[in-house]
Design an enzyme around this catalytic site. Structure first.
Site, PDB file in Angstrom:
ATOM      1  N   ASP A   1      37.347  39.600  31.649  1.00  0.00           N
ATOM      2  CA  ASP A   1      38.340  40.040  30.953  1.00  0.00           C
ATOM      3  C   ASP A   1      39.481  40.950  32.401  1.00  0.00           C
ATOM      4  OD1 ASP A   1      40.930  39.889  30.804  1.00  0.00           O
ATOM      5  OD2 ASP A   1      41.678  41.136  29.070  1.00  0.00           O
TER       6      ASP A   1
ATOM      7  N   THR B   1      51.516  44.548  47.221  1.00  0.00           N
ATOM      8  CA  THR B   1      52.394  45.200  48.120  1.00  0.00           C
ATOM      9  C   THR B   1      53.679  44.240  47.630  1.00  0.00           C
ATOM     10  OG1 THR B   1      51.634  42.922  49.304  1.00  0.00           O
ATOM     11  CG2 THR B   1      50.678  44.988  50.493  1.00  0.00           C
TER      12      THR B   1
END
Length: 1286
Positions: free
Chosen positions: A623, A833
């Site tokens: 995970d 970003t």
């Protein structure tokens, strides 16, 4: 995109078709059916007139306030009209056929004008008729005739029948139910008291070796087949089975004990009683006079709503019920219970949110009233800020954020809402609510239901007109996924939530997505099972050969097949019954070492039957959230076009911010058009330009978000925390505070920023429109109006700010030459970003946009496309590029070196997450799961199977590329190209699957196991990982911050991901190599004594036992067991070498430590040594009756010493326990010789003839095998000898 009060809800299902609303948007009439529902017949024309009269952004300022509080008291007369509308649509809500619809809306197609509050499902029958039927139903005990407000008498345990899980359920809130539902108990146990014995016995005798010895033991009941004492064969088998069953029982009891800890977690539950002291059961309720209602005031502790309504001067009728708080354990919760939850509390069952009161608004009515007056110019209200609106906002707006990472793996917080019907209701009136919910379902992103508020005097005692008796008709409202909180989610916001339980235990969403725990068997045991079958074939072959040598003749009245059976029983020691005992005891030792390793504290072995599989792992499925990452975001880097700031350089950003927002007095406010003022001593033109750019970027980041500050009291101090749907936004707002600009206050209509350095309010804006982030749009925007220092609105300064992914923002911002390069640099660093831009709007431009946007929002068809087109046309063109930010999702400790070490160990790593594609890609890069420069092939939103061929061809021709695939595309691949896809995927160095449901994670694990036949390990920390963990060969759970569901269900529990490397590379490797060596020695020990028996049978041609009774039992127990078992302490290399050379782990996956080659080598050694020991004993002493005891003394003593010396030869690293076992066993044997007079010739054993014969036999038996071993080490040294330099 949305109005100011809209919030992004990532888990809402996508709409079907362009003619429906996005689930992220709400219609105005849905939010305020009372104020937006016209009184006249001209329904269709009214909204457009309103839209022309007011700018669209001004609608949102008042709509939520009117219907999220006491709106029922404002225009009570309008409810009658609402109750007569859309009756058929609301009836359809209850049909099971509607369960396939998306839960985000309340209609089937495009009923955008439908109000949020619906009409009752049927018209109310007359009071007299209903009372008469109720009397008959109660007299005859017919539940169908009893008034629907009340339940059948008795406790829920005494309910009439079990509820049918395939049908809808009607839930009486706060009361006992008429049908039984599953208990709300967590259970990871594999057995029940009734199934333990049958299941364990079946598992034990499914192994060939146990079944073989069961048949051998049963054969001793037949007189013709008896070759010794019956207990000689029954006791070892009983011991083996008992030890294994005891281990299973201990493991399961430990699981139950851990489940009991989770089930005993206390929760606050509201208990409702009538004012005469009876509970909320139907049978105890009779007609009550208003005098009895008044007499019960003293027993009731007033709720905050009750007090506030009285404080506002609103007429409050005395409730017929009183409520009090009690504490229940999690396992005692039942359907219909009303829970009171606070911040950071785990939701113990699937619930519907009834009310949510935010603590941040408590006691702040005066400030809000003042704010309403200040914003009158923005909100053109018909009657001003009513007291009801102020009361609504002071009590919160029925909103609560929950964290669902334990359920679906998504890191974004989800907004949950209480319906206005229940949010404005006094807590004491909850027993009047009835909830209709669908059948239990595993879909975590879908729900459909209704809530109904019954009349106050539904039993027929109401008097007077509707105006006198308050709300006199029942009302209902639809329920969707926005009103739910599923089990094992966590309340994240600082609010008090009242919620009613609708699904419990095995019917919760998470339980339905979790597979049943299964009994796991190690690969080593299957391999040994195959070897045992080969030994049995050898025994049968040997028996037939011996009978054939006798000519299949009758001897002593025994037919040839009886002789074959007797030989089989005599040679049964070839199949060592003690093998399972030794291996099981070895597993216990391995578990002890793992749990007491100081380098991996807190590690728990929950399944002690598979530690060897830790050394055979070839695929690791992990995970992301909470496993590889901490789910804690931090802004690490900003770029403003000419300069980049990170780490220590952030101090310079702080300096620029302090200078930019250093206002001369309290009244001065900063706007984007304000001149940047820098100290004249050091302010060059370049620095002034950079300072202005930094100021603009910081200001944009401080305004463009959906974050709300909240005040909490921790240890007596007031601490400001932030709430938002995304941790990225919180990280950005925290960064702006760090550099000097703090978010002081925010509501739906305004935002205030404060300078950290001066403590003054420096920015104040009015929020005009908010465009929330969506997975499709990948950007978020906001339109704000700045307040100027003089307070005049003549020259409105309106700005549009937007931030989003570089892939979409690059075409929105103005042309530049640095954006693409800088975002690529940040992406290579694993940073998430965001590109930030802005655009100034004139007042006329904003008015034009508002009108056009409002008209597009009211369209019944193609609404989403029309709204997006308006935004693109007016706003998203040539934005001024302000900068780029890089946010890091903090990794768990030592994740990068751990993943690198595991890859070098030959383990292929897959990351399966429920999070977004962009997030998964960034974490894969930052954690070095994808190496620098490695191409990542992305498959996302693939809806047609014909598009899959190109991707499959690419993967076929680029086996070194990494694969990134989302859940939708993965589902398509597994449906249409299952074998082709998995055969290509398992060869790739890394696979990242995002947007995966818990079921998909488990399916991937099962598919890899089935296709490769290799060992698969799965690791996770959330409840959404339980299915994957249980489907794996080895499940590893990390103790998460929000819960222990994965840890409880796993085979091994650890506290940090980096502990996995030592668990696999060190403990797993040792466990496998030790068990492999132990198994071969036990087989050798059983085979060598059987060869001795065969040599004696050949010499005598009689099926007579060579070693009888105690000699046979003692050989496998006290005389050889301790030295052989001490091999579980052996190790070939030190831990430091394993970490330096992880390739040592890689060679284990081939299974060379225990293979057919090594097995037949040991078989050959056993045959050789058994033949030499018994053959030379018969040759040197003879096989006559007179010399039998002397021959037995020599051969048996040689057999014992041979086994002890063979153990000593095989030891690589000596341990004090090994020395004690070997020396102690040898001394114990010779010490017991005087007691073996019935088997030995003791006088012969003290003579020299015994000792020289023994020495000769031992030399011939041991020297050749040892010489062959030395020669093999010299010619082909094993890997461990190479790294040790020996």
């Amino acid at each position: 995109m949305s109005q100011p009060y809209h919030y992004h809800q990532p888990n809402a299902p996508d709409s079907h078709g362009d003619d429906q609303d996005s689930d992220l948007e709400l219609d105005l009439q849905e939010l305020d059916p009372i104020s937006s529902s016209p009184a006249g017949p001209s329904r269709s024309a009214r909204p457009s007139q309103d839209a022309r009269r007011k700018p669209f952004g001004e609608f949102g300022g008042r709509i939520p306030l009117r219907n999220l509080r006491v709106g029922r008291l404002r225009r009570g007369g309008d409810y009658g009209q609402l109750n007569r509308r859309d009756e058929e649509d609301r009836k359809g809500l209850l049909n099971e056929d509607d369960s396939n619809r998306h839960s985000g809306g309340s209609g089937d197609t495009g009923d955008d004008d439908a109000p949020l509050l619906g009409a009752p499902r049927q018209r109310r029958m007359s009071i007299r008729e209903k009372t008469f039927l109720e009397k008959i139903g109660r007299f005859l005990h017919i539940p169908g005739l009893v008034d629907s407000e009340y339940n059948a008498p008795g406790d829920e345990d005494d309910a009439d029948a079990e509820h049918d899980p395939s049908s809808n359920r009607t839930i009486a809130v706060g009361q006992r139910q008429t049908t039984r539902f599953p208990p709300n108990a967590i259970s990871n146990a594999k057995y029940t008291p009734w199934s333990f014995l049958p299941k364990t016995l079946y598992n034990e005798f499914s192994f060939f070796i146990n079944m073989y010895f069961l048949l051998i033991a049963l054969s001793q009941i037949i007189p013709a087949l008896q070759v010794g004492y019956l207990l000689t064969y029954i006791l070892p088998l009983s011991f083996v089975v008992s030890v294994t069953m005891a281990k299973e029982a201990v493991d399961d009891v430990a699981r139950r004990r851990r489940d009991a800890e989770a089930n005993s977690e206390p929760y606050t539950v509201m208990r409702f009683e009538e004012r005469d002291g009876t509970n909320g059961s139907a049978s105890s309720k009779s007609k009550k006079s208003k005098k009895n209602k008044a007499n019960g005031k003293a027993a009731h502790r007033p709720s905050s709503y009750h007090e506030e309504e009285q404080g506002l001067g609103i007429r409050v009728e005395e409730s017929r019920f009183i409520s009090r708080e009690i504490t229940k354990r999690s396992s005692e919760l039942k359907v219909g219970d009303v829970l009171k939850l606070g911040k950071d509390r785990r939701v113990p069952a699937d619930v519907i949110v009834l009310q949510s009161t935010s603590k941040e608004f408590a006691g702040d009515k005066a400030a809000i009233k003042e704010e309403h007056e200040n914003l009158e110019s923005l909100v053109e209200a018909d009657d001003g800020p009513a007291e009801e609106e102020i009361a609504a906002e002071t009590n919160g707006a029925g909103e609560a954020f929950i964290k669902t990472d334990q359920l679906d793996g998504e890191t974004d917080w989800k907004l949950r809402l209480a319906t206005p019907l229940t949010q404005t209701l006094d807590v004491r009136e909850f027993p009047r609510l009835r909830i209709v919910a669908g059948k239990p379902d595993r879909k975590v992103n879908e729900f459909i239901g209704t809530v109904e508020l019954l009349p106050k005097d539904a039993d027929g005692t109401a008097t007077g007109t509707p105006e006198d008796s308050g709300i006199d008709t029942s009302k209902s409202a639809p329920l969707s996924i926005d009103n739910t909180a599923w089990a094992n989610t966590v309340l994240a916001s600082s609010s008090t939530v009242y919620a009613v339980v609708i699904y419990t235990g095995s019917q919760t969403r998470q339980a339905l997505s979790t597979s049943q725990a299964r009994s796991k068997t190690g690969l080593l045991e299957y391999e040994i099972n195959s070897l045992i079958k080969i030994l049995c074939v050898l025994v049968l072959t040997l028996s037939f050969i011996l009978v054939a040598l006798e000519g299949f003749e009758i001897h002593d009245g025994r037919t040839w097949y009886i002789s074959v059976m007797r030989y089989l029983i005599l040679f049964s020691t070839i199949v060592p019954v003690s093998l399972r005992v030794n291996l099981d005891m070895g597993k216990t030792v391995y578990a002890f070492y793992i749990q007491h390793d100081k380098d991996i504290p807190g590690t728990i072995v929950r399944t002690s039957t598979i530690p060897e599989d830790l050394g055979r792992i070839e695929y690791l499925l992990s995970d992301k959230t909470g496993t590889l990452t901490q789910n804690e975001m931090e802004l690490k880097k900003v770029h403003v076009g000419t300069v980049s700031y990170a780490n220590e350089a952030m101090e310079e950003v702080s300096t620029y911010t302090r200078q930019a927002f250093a206002t001369p007095d309290e009244q001065t406010l900063v706007t984007p058009s304000s001149a940047y003022v820098a100290p004249s001593t050091s302010a060059t033109r370049t620095r002034r330009e950079i300072g202005a750019r930094v100021r603009d970027l910081v200001l944009a980041l401080a305004l463009c978000h959906n974050v709300t500050p909240t005040a909490e009291e921790i240890d007596g101090e007031s601490v400001t925390t932030y709430q938002a749907s995304s941790p990225d936004e919180i990280a950005i707002v925290k960064w702006t505070e760090l550099v000097g600009l703090r978010l002081l206050r925010r509501d739906r209509m305004s935002m205030t920023l404060q300078s950290v350095h001066t403590g003054r309010t420096v920015v104040r804006v009015k929020i005009l429109t908010v465009f929330p982030f969506t997975s499709e749009g990948k950007r978020m925007g906001i339109i704000v109006q700045f307040e100027s220092s003089n307070g005049s609105d003549d020259d409105r300064e309106i700005w549009f700010f937007q931030k989003g992914a570089d892939t979409v923002m690059s075409s929105i911002v103005a042309a530049n030459d640095w954006l693409e390069e800088e975002t690529a640099n940040m992406a290579r660093e694993g940073l998430r970003t965001l590109v930030v831009g802005r655009r100034r709007l004139s007042g006329q431009q904003f008015d034009d946009f508002s009108n056009r946007y409002a008209q597009a929002n009211l369209a019944l068809q193609g609404r989403d496309a029309a709204m997006a087109e308006i935004v693109t046309q007016f706003l998203e063109r040539d934005l001024e590029l302000l900068g780029v930010t890089g946010v890091e999702d903090k990794l768990q400790k030592d994740v990068k070196p751990s993943l690198e070490l595991l890859r070098n160990a030959g383990i292929k790593i897959w990351m399966l997450t429920g999070d977004k594609v962009e997030t998964a890609r960034c974490v894969a890069v930052s954690s070095k799961l994808v190496s620098r420069g490695q191409f990542v092939h992305t498959i996302a939103k693939m809806k047609r199977k014909d598009l899959a061929n190109s991707s499959l061809d690419f993967l076929r021709s680029n086996p070194s590329a990494a694969l990134l695939i989302d859940g939708e595309s993965l589902s398509l691949m597994l449906t249409h190209y299952r074998e082709t896809f998995i055969s290509l995927a398992v060869r790739l160095p890394a696979v990242i699957a995002c947007r995966c449901s818990p079921t998909q994670k488990a399916d991937v694990a099962k598919l890899i196991r089935a296709h490769t036949k290799k060992r698969v390990a799965c690791i996770g920390d959330g409840g959404n990982d339980v299915s994957m963990i249980q489907a794996a060969d080895v499940g590893v759970g990390i103790v998460g911050k929000e819960g222990r569901q994965a840890s409880l269900a796993a085979d091994f529990s650890i506290e940090q991901f980096c502990y996995l490397t030592k668990l696999l590379v060190w403990h797993g490797r040792n466990s496998y190599k030790r068990s492999a060596k132990l198994a071969q020695f036990v087989i050798h020990r059983g085979l060598i004594i059987s060869v001795c028996q065969a040599m004696y049978s050949i010499a005598t041609f009689e099926p007579i036992a060579l070693y009888r009774d105690w000699l046979l039992v003692g050989y496998a127990t006290i005389y050889t067991m301790a030295p052989v078992f001490s091999l579980v302490l052996d190790r070939d290399v030190d831990e430091s070498l394993v970490n330096i050379y992880p390739e040592l782990y890689k060679e284990l996956t081939t299974g060379r430590s225990l293979s057919y080659k090594t097995f037949f080598i040991w078989v050959f050694v056993s045959i050789y040594q058994g033949s030499m020991i018994q053959g030379l004993s018969e040759l040197l002493i003879g096989v006559t009756d007179n010399s039998f005891k002397r021959m037995v003394a020599v051969s048996y003593t040689a057999l014992i010493l041979n086994e002890i010396i063979m153990v000593a030869v095989e030891i690589t690293t000596w341990h004090p326990v090994m020395i004690f076992c070997i020396v102690g066993t040898a001394a114990g044997y010779f010490g017991s010789v005087p007691f073996l007079r019935d088997y030995y010739d003791l006088e012969f054993m003290i003579k020299g003839g015994f000792w020289w014969r023994l020495a000769l036999i031992m030399a011939i038996s041991l020297v050749p095998p040892y010489a062959g071993k030395l020669l093999g080490r010299t010619l082909r040294p094993p890997s461990y000898r190479k790294v040790r330099g020996v």
